[in-house]
Scaffold this motif. Structure first.
Motif, PDB file in Angstrom:
ATOM      1  N   ILE A 180      43.596  40.175  34.796  1.00  0.00           N
ATOM      2  CA  ILE A 180      42.943  41.380  34.341  1.00  0.00           C
ATOM      3  C   ILE A 180      41.434  41.246  34.541  1.00  0.00           C
ATOM      4  O   ILE A 180      40.861  40.188  34.292  1.00  0.00           O
ATOM      5  CB  ILE A 180      43.281  41.669  32.860  1.00  0.00           C
ATOM      6  CG1 ILE A 180      42.645  42.991  32.400  1.00  0.00           C
ATOM      7  CG2 ILE A 180      42.865  40.526  31.964  1.00  0.00           C
ATOM      8  CD1 ILE A 180      43.149  43.429  31.038  1.00  0.00           C
ATOM      9  N   ILE A 198      44.816  45.678  35.871  1.00  0.00           N
ATOM     10  CA  ILE A 198      45.848  44.771  35.350  1.00  0.00           C
ATOM     11  C   ILE A 198      46.782  44.449  36.511  1.00  0.00           C
ATOM     12  O   ILE A 198      47.485  45.326  37.020  1.00  0.00           O
ATOM     13  CB  ILE A 198      46.621  45.419  34.185  1.00  0.00           C
ATOM     14  CG1 ILE A 198      45.655  45.826  33.075  1.00  0.00           C
ATOM     15  CG2 ILE A 198      47.675  44.466  33.640  1.00  0.00           C
ATOM     16  CD1 ILE A 198      46.310  46.566  31.928  1.00  0.00           C
ATOM     17  N   VAL A 210      51.907  44.055  34.974  1.00  0.00           N
ATOM     18  CA  VAL A 210      52.176  44.550  33.624  1.00  0.00           C
ATOM     19  C   VAL A 210      53.353  43.769  33.037  1.00  0.00           C
ATOM     20  O   VAL A 210      54.416  43.648  33.658  1.00  0.00           O
ATOM     21  CB  VAL A 210      52.494  46.054  33.656  1.00  0.00           C
ATOM     22  CG1 VAL A 210      52.868  46.551  32.264  1.00  0.00           C
ATOM     23  CG2 VAL A 210      51.297  46.830  34.181  1.00  0.00           C
ATOM     24  N   ASP A 257      52.324  43.887  27.101  1.00  0.00           N
ATOM     25  CA  ASP A 257      51.181  44.770  27.373  1.00  0.00           C
ATOM     26  C   ASP A 257      51.423  46.185  26.876  1.00  0.00           C
ATOM     27  O   ASP A 257      50.471  46.950  26.659  1.00  0.00           O
ATOM     28  CB  ASP A 257      50.877  44.802  28.874  1.00  0.00           C
ATOM     29  CG  ASP A 257      50.389  43.453  29.392  1.00  0.00           C
ATOM     30  OD1 ASP A 257      49.809  42.705  28.588  1.00  0.00           O
ATOM     31  OD2 ASP A 257      50.590  43.171  30.585  1.00  0.00           O
ATOM     32  N   CYS A 279      49.753  46.939  23.453  1.00  0.00           N
ATOM     33  CA  CYS A 279      48.307  46.732  23.323  1.00  0.00           C
ATOM     34  C   CYS A 279      47.540  48.040  23.478  1.00  0.00           C
ATOM     35  O   CYS A 279      47.984  48.967  24.169  1.00  0.00           O
ATOM     36  CB  CYS A 279      47.817  45.729  24.362  1.00  0.00           C
ATOM     37  SG  CYS A 279      48.516  44.076  24.190  1.00  0.00           S
ATOM     38  N   TYR A 315      43.957  49.438  24.938  1.00  0.00           N
ATOM     39  CA  TYR A 315      42.854  49.105  25.846  1.00  0.00           C
ATOM     40  C   TYR A 315      41.735  50.108  25.578  1.00  0.00           C
ATOM     41  O   TYR A 315      41.874  51.302  25.861  1.00  0.00           O
ATOM     42  CB  TYR A 315      43.325  49.154  27.290  1.00  0.00           C
ATOM     43  CG  TYR A 315      44.442  48.181  27.576  1.00  0.00           C
ATOM     44  CD1 TYR A 315      44.163  46.876  27.934  1.00  0.00           C
ATOM     45  CD2 TYR A 315      45.774  48.567  27.449  1.00  0.00           C
ATOM     46  CE1 TYR A 315      45.189  45.972  28.181  1.00  0.00           C
ATOM     47  CE2 TYR A 315      46.803  47.668  27.690  1.00  0.00           C
ATOM     48  CZ  TYR A 315      46.512  46.375  28.054  1.00  0.00           C
ATOM     49  OH  TYR A 315      47.523  45.484  28.295  1.00  0.00           O
TER      50      TYR A 315
END
Length: 564
Positions: A276, A297, A300, A304, A307, A309
């Motif tokens: 990332i 990213i 994946v 993930d 999460c 971002y």
């Protein structure tokens, strides 16, 4: 005699300065259909040659034929004036006059008269206006250019097609211009002739700019939570875009970054070493400036999807946040398990695994198209779009782009529409002239599922570049459309194209190879169909209809046999 033959052109030259406003000597003149218009030659030529009797004869040239103009109820020969009551589309052509005293003739330069259609959606035609750019705070006077030589007229002024105050003068005076004075000003001149009322209009687009830097609030486009569809094991790029202001403003002070202390810049080395990273770039769309911070990213993972971002914008005002969340999207046309199962089973059979892998790579596009055909899958149902693709190509009259126009207007729609059942929007073919071009382009791109851009060495033009920038903005920033680039000819200079074009995946570029690409089953059309929306082809629809028709006939036949 020799002196007399030279004096007429000499007097024409001397009279140009005093009569140019009333009798323009422009080579090309635009006039709207249905409006009063006139052509004339300088009156001082006739006035300075009173010792001789001179006659004037008018001619029209169209499609290589020169015809003598005869006076009618609509075309009036009024001394040195040729009047149109009113102008019609059939008046398009080149006009000349001959001034003769029986011995010597003098022919003027040609006027190329272009008659434009009236707009159905506006009080003016966007191709029939002049532009004036002025600085704020200064005085300025707008003059009506539609006033004829007959001054017995009535004038009405409009701003953006709404009546502008009660002035009836030939000029609009602004003591001190402001930004709010910007707009399209149309003067409508009403003239009476033979008991009927006629009109002549003139439109000026006034743009008032402030020399001082405009104060603009920096803001993240679409703040809040954004859900991005992705697949486990695939890469994804999150785009956080900020509006920075306009091109004529000074560069603002700001800080844009993703909230993650472990992030590094996306260089060639870091892409290989870490999963990332982030990268920032600036771009323009029209006269607006933007900055984007990309979060890349590489692969994946399942964790993930849980999460957040977060993108943070820091300015002198309150900080702004934009939160991205990942979610599983719909499976692709051909599920990965199909390949996985085939490979596992093929392990037990000699060289079958190697063969399957090679075939799946080489014929990946063919397999996907075959899968679509046998399943009859259609993703366009219920998505609210009217067209499958908007086609953008060079529309300027350049002699070297004849083949490109034929490709865009004939070859492309003939194959995609007639053979494969797609519905294209081609501006020159499908959009009625006379509207606001910028609004039409925005509207039809929004109604389309894809934007097909035909790139060639001649592609660079104002309209085409606007369509390209609009499509890139909707694809990279708004994520509302996918772009397909057709490289029709090799482009010698890529520097004139927007830098954001480099962010598009290379797999979305299809190259045209002339005669080799013409057949409907060529690699070019297969790659193009692969990038187009998933939709049942015409051949499948016809096959399905034929099957239903056959079953109906069979059932009908069975009923007759049974005596029903």
């Amino acid at each position: 005699m020799a002196f007399e033959s030279l004096i007429i052109p000499f007097l024409m030259f001397l009279s140009k300065a005093t009569t140019e406003e009333l009798c323009p000597l422009r080579r090309s003149i635009d006039v709207l259909e249905g409006e009063y218009f006139f052509l004339c030659f300088p009156g001082s030529i006739r006035d300075n040659l009173r010792s001789k009797t001179y006659t004037v004869t008018w001619f029209k040239e169209n499609e290589g034929k020169i015809n003598l103009i005869q006076e009618t109820h609509r075309l009036v020969l009024n001394g040195r004036f040729l009047e149109f009551w009113p102008a019609e589309l059939s008046d398009l052509g080149n006009y000349t006059y001959i001034l003769s005293n029986g011995t010597y003739n003098v022919t003027s330069q040609k006027w190329s008269l272009n008659v434009l259609k009236r707009s159905k959606d506006s009080c003016f035609n966007t191709n029939h206006l002049s532009r004036q750019v002025k600085a704020a705070g200064r005085s300025y006077t707008l003059k009506c250019n539609a006033v004829p030589h007959n001054k017995n007229v009535t004038i009405t002024w409009y701003k953006n097609c709404n009546i502008y105050n009660s002035t009836k003068e030939e000029e609009l005076h602004f003591p001190s211009l402001t930004i709010e004075d910007s707009g399209n000003y149309t003067c409508d001149v009403s003239i009476s002739h033979a008991g009927k009322a006629f009109n002549a209009t003139s439109t000026i687009e006034l743009m008032v700019k402030d020399d001082a830097a405009e104060v603009v609030k920096l803001e993240i486009i679409e703040p809040g939570e954004i859900y991005v569809e992705t697949q486990i094991g695939k890469e994804v790029i999150l785009n956080c875009t900020v509006f920075l202001g306009y091109s004529n403003a000074a560069k603002p002070t700001y800080l844009l970054h993703w909230i993650d202390n472990s992030l590094n810049s996306c260089s060639e080395n870091t892409k290989k070493e870490q999963s990332i990273c982030e990268k920032e770039y600036n771009f323009d769309s029209g006269n607006k400036k933007y900055a984007s911070k990309l979060l890349w990213i590489k692969t994946v993972k399942e964790e993930d999807l849980n999460c957040n971002y977060t993108c943070l914008l820091k300015t002198t005002n309150k900080p702004q946040l934009k939160i991205f969340k990942l979610k599983k999207g719909n499976p692709p046309d051909l599920h990965p398990h199909v390949f996985t199962t085939g490979i596992i089973m093929a392990v037990f059979f000699t060289l079958v695994p190697v063969l399957l892998v090679v075939l799946s790579v080489i014929f990946r596009v063919d397999l996907v198209l075959f899968y679509r055909d046998i399943t009859g899958k259609d993703d366009t149902i219920g998505d609210g779009k009217e067209y499958d693709a908007f086609v953008s190509y060079l529309k300027d009259s350049i002699s070297t782009n004849v083949e490109e126009r034929k490709f865009a207007l004939e070859i492309l729609p003939r194959t995609l529409e007639d053979h494969f059942g797609y519905k294209l929007c081609i501006f020159e073919r499908d959009v009625s002239p006379g509207g606001a071009v910028v609004d039409d382009v925005q509207s039809f791109i929004d109604k389309s599922r894809r934007l097909i851009i035909i790139l060639s060495r001649n592609y660079i033009s104002d309209r085409a570049m606007y369509e390209l920038e609009t499509g890139l903005h909707k694809a990279l920033v708004e994520r509302k459309i996918k772009i397909i680039l057709i490289e029709y000819m090799l482009i010698s200079d890529y520097n004139v194209l927007p830098k954001s074009l480099e962010l598009l995946p290379s797999r979305r570029v299809v190259k045209w190879k002339e005669d080799k690409s013409l057949p409907s089953n060529s690699r070019f059309w297969k790659n193009l169909r692969y990038l187009m929306p998933v939709k049942a082809s015409k051949s499948n629809i016809r096959s399905h209809n034929n099957s239903e028709s056959y079953l109906r006939r069979r059932n009908s036949s069975d009923n007759c046999v049974l005596g029903v």
